[in-house]
Write a protein that holds these residues in place. Structure first.
Motif, mmCIF file in Angstrom:
data_model
loop_
_atom_site.group_PDB
_atom_site.id
_atom_site.type_symbol
_atom_site.label_atom_id
_atom_site.label_comp_id
_atom_site.label_asym_id
_atom_site.label_seq_id
_atom_site.Cartn_x
_atom_site.Cartn_y
_atom_site.Cartn_z
ATOM 1 N N ILE A 186 0.848 -1.189 0.000
ATOM 2 C CA ILE A 186 0.000 0.000 0.000
ATOM 3 C C ILE A 186 0.882 1.238 0.000
ATOM 4 N N TYR A 187 0.364 2.334 -0.561
ATOM 5 C CA TYR A 187 1.075 3.606 -0.572
ATOM 6 C C TYR A 187 0.358 4.577 0.357
ATOM 7 N N PRO A 188 0.915 4.858 1.528
ATOM 8 C CA PRO A 188 0.253 5.793 2.444
ATOM 9 C C PRO A 188 -0.010 7.162 1.819
ATOM 10 N N GLU A 189 0.866 7.601 0.891
ATOM 11 C CA GLU A 189 0.668 8.901 0.243
ATOM 12 C C GLU A 189 -0.584 8.926 -0.633
ATOM 13 N N GLY A 190 -1.032 7.760 -1.078
ATOM 14 C CA GLY A 190 -2.176 7.697 -1.986
ATOM 15 C C GLY A 190 -1.709 7.665 -3.417
ATOM 16 N N THR A 191 -1.530 8.807 -4.017
ATOM 17 C CA THR A 191 -1.127 8.889 -5.406
ATOM 18 C C THR A 191 0.369 9.194 -5.528
ATOM 19 N N ARG A 192 0.884 9.123 -6.753
ATOM 20 C CA ARG A 192 2.307 9.337 -6.984
ATOM 21 C C ARG A 192 2.734 10.777 -6.697
ATOM 22 N N SER A 193 3.966 10.922 -6.205
ATOM 23 C CA SER A 193 4.545 12.237 -5.969
ATOM 24 C C SER A 193 5.078 12.789 -7.291
ATOM 25 N N LEU A 194 4.648 13.982 -7.649
ATOM 26 C CA LEU A 194 5.102 14.607 -8.890
ATOM 27 C C LEU A 194 6.393 15.390 -8.700
ATOM 28 N N ASP A 195 6.719 15.737 -7.466
ATOM 29 C CA ASP A 195 7.882 16.593 -7.229
ATOM 30 C C ASP A 195 8.986 15.919 -6.426
ATOM 31 N N GLY A 196 8.835 14.633 -6.133
ATOM 32 C CA GLY A 196 9.881 13.917 -5.424
ATOM 33 C C GLY A 196 9.807 14.010 -3.914
ATOM 34 N N ARG A 197 8.929 14.846 -3.380
ATOM 35 C CA ARG A 197 8.782 14.941 -1.929
ATOM 36 C C ARG A 197 7.926 13.789 -1.409
ATOM 37 N N LEU A 198 8.047 13.515 -0.117
ATOM 38 C CA LEU A 198 7.227 12.479 0.518
ATOM 39 C C LEU A 198 6.045 13.160 1.191
ATOM 40 N N TYR A 199 4.848 12.795 0.766
ATOM 41 C CA TYR A 199 3.652 13.466 1.266
ATOM 42 C C TYR A 199 3.086 12.792 2.520
ATOM 43 N N LYS A 200 2.254 13.523 3.212
ATOM 44 C CA LYS A 200 1.625 13.050 4.445
ATOM 45 C C LYS A 200 0.817 11.789 4.172
ATOM 46 N N GLY A 201 0.949 10.804 5.056
ATOM 47 C CA GLY A 201 0.266 9.530 4.854
ATOM 48 C C GLY A 201 -1.205 9.572 5.237
ATOM 49 N N ARG A 202 -2.011 8.903 4.471
ATOM 50 C CA ARG A 202 -3.419 8.721 4.821
ATOM 51 C C ARG A 202 -3.534 7.501 5.730
ATOM 52 N N THR A 203 -4.568 7.486 6.554
ATOM 53 C CA THR A 203 -4.594 6.550 7.673
ATOM 54 C C THR A 203 -5.076 5.140 7.338
ATOM 55 N N GLY A 204 -5.297 4.849 6.058
ATOM 56 C CA GLY A 204 -5.725 3.503 5.682
ATOM 57 C C GLY A 204 -4.706 2.444 6.066
ATOM 58 N N VAL A 205 -3.415 2.772 5.973
ATOM 59 C CA VAL A 205 -2.374 1.809 6.325
ATOM 60 C C VAL A 205 -2.461 1.431 7.792
ATOM 61 N N ALA A 206 -2.735 2.419 8.648
ATOM 62 C CA ALA A 206 -2.870 2.138 10.083
ATOM 63 C C ALA A 206 -4.128 1.328 10.364
ATOM 64 N N TRP A 207 -5.215 1.663 9.664
ATOM 65 C CA TRP A 207 -6.456 0.901 9.861
ATOM 66 C C TRP A 207 -6.238 -0.562 9.523
ATOM 67 N N LEU A 208 -5.557 -0.823 8.424
ATOM 68 C CA LEU A 208 -5.277 -2.203 8.034
ATOM 69 C C LEU A 208 -4.424 -2.913 9.084
ATOM 70 N N ALA A 209 -3.370 -2.241 9.545
ATOM 71 C CA ALA A 209 -2.461 -2.860 10.505
ATOM 72 C C ALA A 209 -3.144 -3.104 11.851
ATOM 73 N N LEU A 210 -3.876 -2.116 12.341
ATOM 74 C CA LEU A 210 -4.507 -2.243 13.646
ATOM 75 C C LEU A 210 -5.707 -3.180 13.622
ATOM 76 N N THR A 211 -6.352 -3.308 12.484
ATOM 77 C CA THR A 211 -7.491 -4.223 12.358
ATOM 78 C C THR A 211 -7.027 -5.660 12.197
#
Length: 246
Positions: free
Chosen positions: A121-146
């Motif tokens: 899974i990609y916590p950022e969601g979509t691809r980075s266009l500028d090479g920076r690492l974007y803030k993660g969306r919480t779906g990854v945590a939901w999957l892990a904690l569930t």
């Protein structure tokens, strides 16, 4: 798994993976950090269209990931080839969107984890266009904690040079993938807690950033709404690339 899907998976491992290693000479670091069995989430940065094939072909075990449903619905020879390829590398077709569609995507990932599989899974969601690492969306945590599955942070480097955003065909460039130490997120709390999901996601994103060395963007990766914004991001990526040592 159907007979055709199983055959495609075997073909991708036996033919496509060795060919990819030959052409792109990937550097793989930390393979032993990926558990050989049992559920595990591979949480990666996202720099190129080929990120998912790269992870699935270079990981030490079969990995599933979400892909646009359109890759599985084409007709004729081209449609059949697309279905065979994406099925072979572990893709799961899903409708893209927010709300119910987003939850359906997470539920599909959860089903794979509950079956004892590896899921990327990609916590950022979509691809980075500028090479920076974007803030993660919480779906990854939901999957892990569930699911209770550990999270292995993954850093990809060079995939943006193999297939830059907007290009149709891959190019020859060196690829590096690093698998970090597995993370147990259970100490953050329950999946029902928004605070626990946020803190756990931030911890995963920080682990990815420590591996990739990317500049943190500090904001979510929302799709550019104008051509001007898209160009600004691409120029930011080019400026950073020019400043990097050879």
């Amino acid at each position: 798994m159907t007979g055709s899907t199983k055959s495609a998976t075997v073909l991708s491992r036996a033919v496509v993976a060795p060919l990819a290693r030959l052409l792109w000479r990937p550097e793989v670091v930390g393979r032993k950090n990926v558990p050989k069995r049992g559920p595990v989430i591979l949480a990666s940065n996202h720099r190129s269209f080929i990120d998912s094939p790269t992870i699935t072909l270079l990981a030490p075990r079969k990995v599933s990931f979400l892909a646009k449903q359109e890759y599985f619905t084409g007709t004729g020879f081209r449609g059949a080839l697309s279905r065979a390829f994406f099925s072979g590398i572990g893709a799961i077709g899903v409708e893209r969107g927010a709300g119910a569609a987003a939850q359906q995507a997470l539920d599909l990932g959860l089903a794979r984890l509950e079956a004892g599989e590896a899921f990327a899974i990609y916590p950022e969601g979509t691809r980075s266009l500028d090479g920076r690492l974007y803030k993660g969306r919480t779906g990854v945590a939901w999957l892990a904690l569930t699911s209770g599955a550990p999270v292995v942070p993954v850093a990809l480097t060079g995939t943006e040079d193999v297939q830059p955003v907007g290009s149709r065909l891959p190019r020859l460039a060196r690829v590096r993938i690093e698998f970090g130490a597995p993370m147990d997120l259970s100490a953050f709390g329950a999946a029902s807690s928004g605070r626990a999901r946020r803190q756990a996601t931030d911890a995963v994103t920080a682990a990815i950033q420590a591996l990739s060395g990317q500049e943190p963007a500090g904001v979510y990766n929302e799709p550019p709404t104008t051509i001007v914004e898209r160009v600004k991001r691409m120029l930011h990526h080019d400026d950073r690339g020019d400043a990097q040592p050879d």
